[in-house]
Design a protein around this motif. Structure first.
Motif, PDB file in Angstrom:
ATOM      1  N   SER A  92     -23.720  83.357  33.171  1.00 43.68           N
ATOM      2  CA  SER A  92     -23.016  82.132  33.569  1.00 43.68           C
ATOM      3  C   SER A  92     -21.701  82.455  34.277  1.00 43.68           C
ATOM      4  CB  SER A  92     -22.771  81.240  32.354  1.00 43.68           C
ATOM      5  OG  SER A  92     -21.890  81.861  31.430  1.00 43.68           O
ATOM      6  N   TRP A  96     -20.796  82.175  38.605  1.00 46.47           N
ATOM      7  CA  TRP A  96     -19.642  81.463  39.145  1.00 46.47           C
ATOM      8  C   TRP A  96     -18.742  82.364  39.970  1.00 46.47           C
ATOM      9  CZ3 TRP A  96     -14.557  82.685  38.262  1.00 46.47           C
ATOM     10  CH2 TRP A  96     -13.618  81.803  38.800  1.00 46.47           C
ATOM     11  N   GLY A 100     -20.771  80.420  42.614  1.00 44.85           N
ATOM     12  CA  GLY A 100     -20.335  79.159  42.034  1.00 44.85           C
ATOM     13  C   GLY A 100     -19.009  78.704  42.619  1.00 44.85           C
ATOM     14  N   SER A 101     -18.101  79.656  42.789  1.00 44.37           N
ATOM     15  CA  SER A 101     -16.808  79.330  43.384  1.00 44.37           C
ATOM     16  C   SER A 101     -16.969  78.882  44.831  1.00 44.37           C
ATOM     17  CB  SER A 101     -15.893  80.549  43.304  1.00 44.37           C
ATOM     18  OG  SER A 101     -14.632  80.275  43.860  1.00 44.37           O
ATOM     19  N   ARG A 103     -19.605  77.404  46.067  1.00 43.99           N
ATOM     20  CA  ARG A 103     -20.197  76.068  46.033  1.00 43.99           C
ATOM     21  C   ARG A 103     -19.150  75.002  45.712  1.00 43.99           C
ATOM     22  NH1 ARG A 103     -25.259  74.298  42.083  1.00 43.99           N
ATOM     23  NH2 ARG A 103     -25.424  72.143  42.788  1.00 43.99           N
ATOM     24  N   GLU A 104     -18.204  75.332  44.838  1.00 43.67           N
ATOM     25  CA  GLU A 104     -17.154  74.388  44.475  1.00 43.67           C
ATOM     26  C   GLU A 104     -16.121  74.200  45.590  1.00 43.67           C
ATOM     27  OE1 GLU A 104     -15.472  76.097  41.018  1.00 43.67           O
ATOM     28  OE2 GLU A 104     -17.165  75.611  39.704  1.00 43.67           O
ATOM     29  N   LYS A 188     -25.672  79.820  43.800  1.00 45.84           N
ATOM     30  CA  LYS A 188     -25.559  79.959  42.356  1.00 45.84           C
ATOM     31  C   LYS A 188     -26.935  79.917  41.699  1.00 45.84           C
ATOM     32  CE  LYS A 188     -23.146  77.991  38.363  1.00 45.84           C
ATOM     33  NZ  LYS A 188     -22.234  76.908  37.902  1.00 45.84           N
TER      34      LYS A 188
END
Length: 266
Positions: A92, A96, A100-101, A103-104, A188
């Motif tokens: 997980s 990120w 994940g970062s 995507r954010e 992600k």
């Protein structure tokens, strides 16, 4: 400038790390405290386990029975629930770290600062590794500290530490695969699929190798086989459980980082 990205990641994860630490501590204490009751059940449990197929016993980590200290911790903790908890956490966090970062939308703002991409990737993976090591340290330290109250004195401290390090390196390998996949693809979902999928597939290969001749011939490729055959709780510091995962993890991280530095983020 120092490892600013690394420190920032640790700060951002400190609250979640606290809850994970408490959960791992509770799980470790409950598992260890349950051993005297299992041991007192005596030969009946071991006879029941002996009646099961060898492949099932290997998957459970119960080839030595479950009433001995090594057999109990292997079957109830180190061969399944403990590495799985570490895997969930590591995958997980690694998913990120880059993908994940990205995507954010927070990765671009970070890279707008005077910091090289490779530093972002390496320091965030290092942060994931340190957090993962913290959970492994908590569990191992508690088992060592309560070795006598839990009546696990037959186990040497060195073997218990080796088992903790082995579980950590097993989880770190799949954490690295997750990180590298996310760094290379920016997805992600693909990162989680790569890490969790390979962890599951290699566990199935290891577990079914005693039943399927074809899988038995390739079981050596499974990181679970490196960790569990033989178990560090019995053999201590083995090259298979400690050295091999490191030899695979390092190039995986390097490849993922190199691809990340060359990938177009626009």
């Amino acid at each position: 400038m120092g490892p600013l990205v690394f420190r920032q990641m640790l700060r951002e994860r400190r609250r979640g790390m606290l809850w994970w630490s408490l959960a791992v501590a509770a799980l470790t204490l409950i598992t260890g405290a349950s051993y005297p009751a299992v041991r007192d059940a005596g030969e009946g449990l071991d006879q029941f386990m002996e009646s099961m197929p060898e492949g099932v016993l290997e998957m459970m980590g119960a080839t030595d029975g479950i009433t001995s200290p090594a057999g109990y911790l292997n079957s109830q903790f180190h061969s399944n629930i403990f590495p799985i908890v570490l895997l969930i956490f590591g995958i997980s966090v690694a998913a990120w770290a880059v993908a994940g970062s990205e995507r954010e939308g927070t990765l671009e703002s970070l890279l707008a600062n005077p910091v090289h991409r490779w530093r972002v990737g390496v320091e965030r993976f290092a942060g994931a590794a340190v957090l993962l090591a913290g959970l492994a340290l908590i569990a191992t330290a508690l088992l060592v500290a309560f070795r006598s109250p839990f009546e696990l004195d037959e186990l040497g401290v060195g073997e218990m530490i080796a088992a903790g390090v082995g579980a950590l390196l097993l989880a770190l390998l799949f954490t690295a695969i997750t990180y590298a996949s996310g760094a290379a693809t920016g997805s992600k979902g693909w990162a989680i699929a790569a890490g969790a999928g390979l962890a599951t597939a290699t566990y199935v290969v290891y577990g079914l190798s005693s039943f399927v001749d074809l899988l038995d011939s390739v079981r050596w490729i499974s990181p679970w086989y490196w960790f569990l055959s033989p178990s560090p709780l019995r053999e201590g510091w083995t090259f298979e459980a400690i050295g091999v995962p490191l030899l695979v993890t390092i190039p995986v991280v390097i490849i993922g980082t190199v691809v990340f530095t060359r990938r177009d983020l626009t």
